[in-house]
Design a protein around this motif. Structure first.
Motif, PDB file in Angstrom:
ATOM      1  N   UNK A  53       2.854   5.127  -7.373  1.00  0.00           N
ATOM      2  CA  UNK A  53       3.357   3.797  -7.024  1.00  0.00           C
ATOM      3  C   UNK A  53       4.846   3.841  -6.686  1.00  0.00           C
ATOM      4  N   UNK A  54       5.605   4.688  -7.399  1.00  0.00           N
ATOM      5  CA  UNK A  54       7.019   4.851  -7.060  1.00  0.00           C
ATOM      6  C   UNK A  54       7.171   5.433  -5.656  1.00  0.00           C
ATOM      7  N   UNK A  55       6.283   6.364  -5.295  1.00  0.00           N
ATOM      8  CA  UNK A  55       6.304   6.890  -3.933  1.00  0.00           C
ATOM      9  C   UNK A  55       6.048   5.764  -2.919  1.00  0.00           C
ATOM     10  N   UNK A  56       5.151   4.859  -3.275  1.00  0.00           N
ATOM     11  CA  UNK A  56       4.857   3.738  -2.399  1.00  0.00           C
ATOM     12  C   UNK A  56       6.056   2.825  -2.199  1.00  0.00           C
ATOM     13  N   UNK A  57       6.785   2.534  -3.290  1.00  0.00           N
ATOM     14  CA  UNK A  57       7.997   1.709  -3.186  1.00  0.00           C
ATOM     15  C   UNK A  57       9.021   2.384  -2.272  1.00  0.00           C
ATOM     16  N   UNK A 114       5.801   0.498   5.858  1.00  0.00           N
ATOM     17  CA  UNK A 114       5.795  -0.568   4.849  1.00  0.00           C
ATOM     18  C   UNK A 114       4.377  -0.820   4.359  1.00  0.00           C
ATOM     19  N   UNK A 115       3.440  -0.930   5.284  1.00  0.00           N
ATOM     20  CA  UNK A 115       2.047  -1.176   4.902  1.00  0.00           C
ATOM     21  C   UNK A 115       1.490  -0.020   4.074  1.00  0.00           C
ATOM     22  N   UNK A 116       1.832   1.214   4.460  1.00  0.00           N
ATOM     23  CA  UNK A 116       1.365   2.377   3.699  1.00  0.00           C
ATOM     24  C   UNK A 116       1.933   2.361   2.285  1.00  0.00           C
ATOM     25  N   UNK A 117       3.203   1.981   2.160  1.00  0.00           N
ATOM     26  CA  UNK A 117       3.817   1.899   0.842  1.00  0.00           C
ATOM     27  C   UNK A 117       3.155   0.859  -0.034  1.00  0.00           C
ATOM     28  N   UNK A 118       2.822  -0.287   0.548  1.00  0.00           N
ATOM     29  CA  UNK A 118       2.147  -1.353  -0.201  1.00  0.00           C
ATOM     30  C   UNK A 118       0.780  -0.880  -0.684  1.00  0.00           C
TER      31      UNK A 118
END
Length: 317
Positions: A138-142, A300-304
């Protein structure tokens, strides 16, 4: 219910966003993105502090009426006063930083620095709210979503901070953007980590609107903004949108979502807001965007998606 019982009561369990919550968050981000266009269209008619103060005032009256209609008490000793006042001061401070920063740095740079907020939100919740702790993925996603925002507004870093300002002033404007992001994040953390987590969304929002209205209107009068008001139909429509759609409906919905879903997973959706702002600028103001913006949106979408990925066993992380 006495104050001690309210504070001692355990916070309700929040769950990961479902399809309904995700749909609402996307809609909220679109509303917040259109707000950027509304503010731009009103700046020539109303001073920034006056505009923000009037918005908070109108929305506070609407929240009071909504609470009365639903029988939700807004004035009751329940141990939330201190946290509510703190949230209100942070809420007002965020807008002071944004509007002051925009006089010193470009809108592109402000967007990047302000939208460090979801990163600070995730960190604050991870430290202060046990149920909001995030996994490595999740940190990678942020980080991925923030990289997308930085890429989307990268052109702003190749231009002068703002017309007629020095490099030092530009750095100060950038710093105000980061400070605004910290205040935005801190507001969310205060709502989740204090007695406000037990109270209604209406009361949480009412605290922030009333406190910010007092602070922002006081600043507006101190700066002499009421002497330079030019009322136009567009300004009134813009103010109405900001007060009703944004500060009343969308913020009330946001705080309602915070009472039911994990804030760290919800807040990352706010990375969509500046992308919606650019999209509305293209559609409504005839602004242009580059192919890099499409790649940024994909990041952004991939991170979300990563932040909201299903939980895995602890051993796999």
């Amino acid at each position: 219910m006495n104050t001690a019982a309210a504070i001692a009561r355990p916070a309700p369990v929040r769950r990961a966003p479902d399809t309904f919550a995700i749909g609402l968050m996307v809609l909220l981000c679109a509303i917040w993105g259109l707000q950027q266009v509304a503010i731009k269209s009103t700046n020539g008619a109303l001073g920034p502090m006056l505009q923000a103060g009037l918005r908070s005032t109108i929305a506070a009256v609407l929240v009071w009426g909504w609470a009365r209609l639903r029988g939700t008490p807004l004035v009751r000793r329940d141990g939330t006063l201190g946290a509510g006042l703190l949230a209100g001061v942070l809420f007002a401070g965020e807008f002071v930083c944004i509007f002051a920063g925009l006089t010193l740095t470009s809108a592109s740079r402000m967007a990047v620095f302000l939208y460090t907020a979801p990163c600070f939100t995730a960190l604050g919740l991870h430290l202060f709210v046990p149920g909001e702790r995030m996994r490595r993925l999740q940190w990678y996603g942020v980080a991925l979503a923030f990289a997308g925002i930085a890429l989307a507004f990268a052109d702003g870093f190749t231009r002068s901070p703002a017309p007629g300002t020095s490099a030092v002033a530009g750095v100060l404007g950038d710093a105000l953007g980061v400070l605004g992001g910290i205040m935005w994040a801190s507001t969310t953390v205060v709502v989740r980590a204090t007695s406000l987590s037990h109270t209604s969304a209406s009361k949480t929002l009412f605290y922030q609107l009333t406190v910010s209205a007092v602070i922002l209107l006081a600043l507006a009068f101190a700066l002499g903004e009421p002497r330079h008001v030019h009322v136009t139909p567009l300004a009134l429509a813009s103010l109405g949108y900001q007060a009703v759609a944004v500060a009343f409906v969308s913020y009330l919905t946001w705080f309602w979502l915070l009472t039911r879903y994990t804030a760290s997973r919800l807040s990352v959706f706010s990375f969509l807001t500046p992308l919606f702002g650019v999209a509305f600028g293209v559609v409504l103001l005839g602004e242009s965007f580059s192919s890099r913006f499409v790649l940024a949106a994909a990041l952004v979408l991939a991170g979300i998606v990563l932040v909201n990925a299903p939980s895995r066993p602890a051993s796999a992380d």
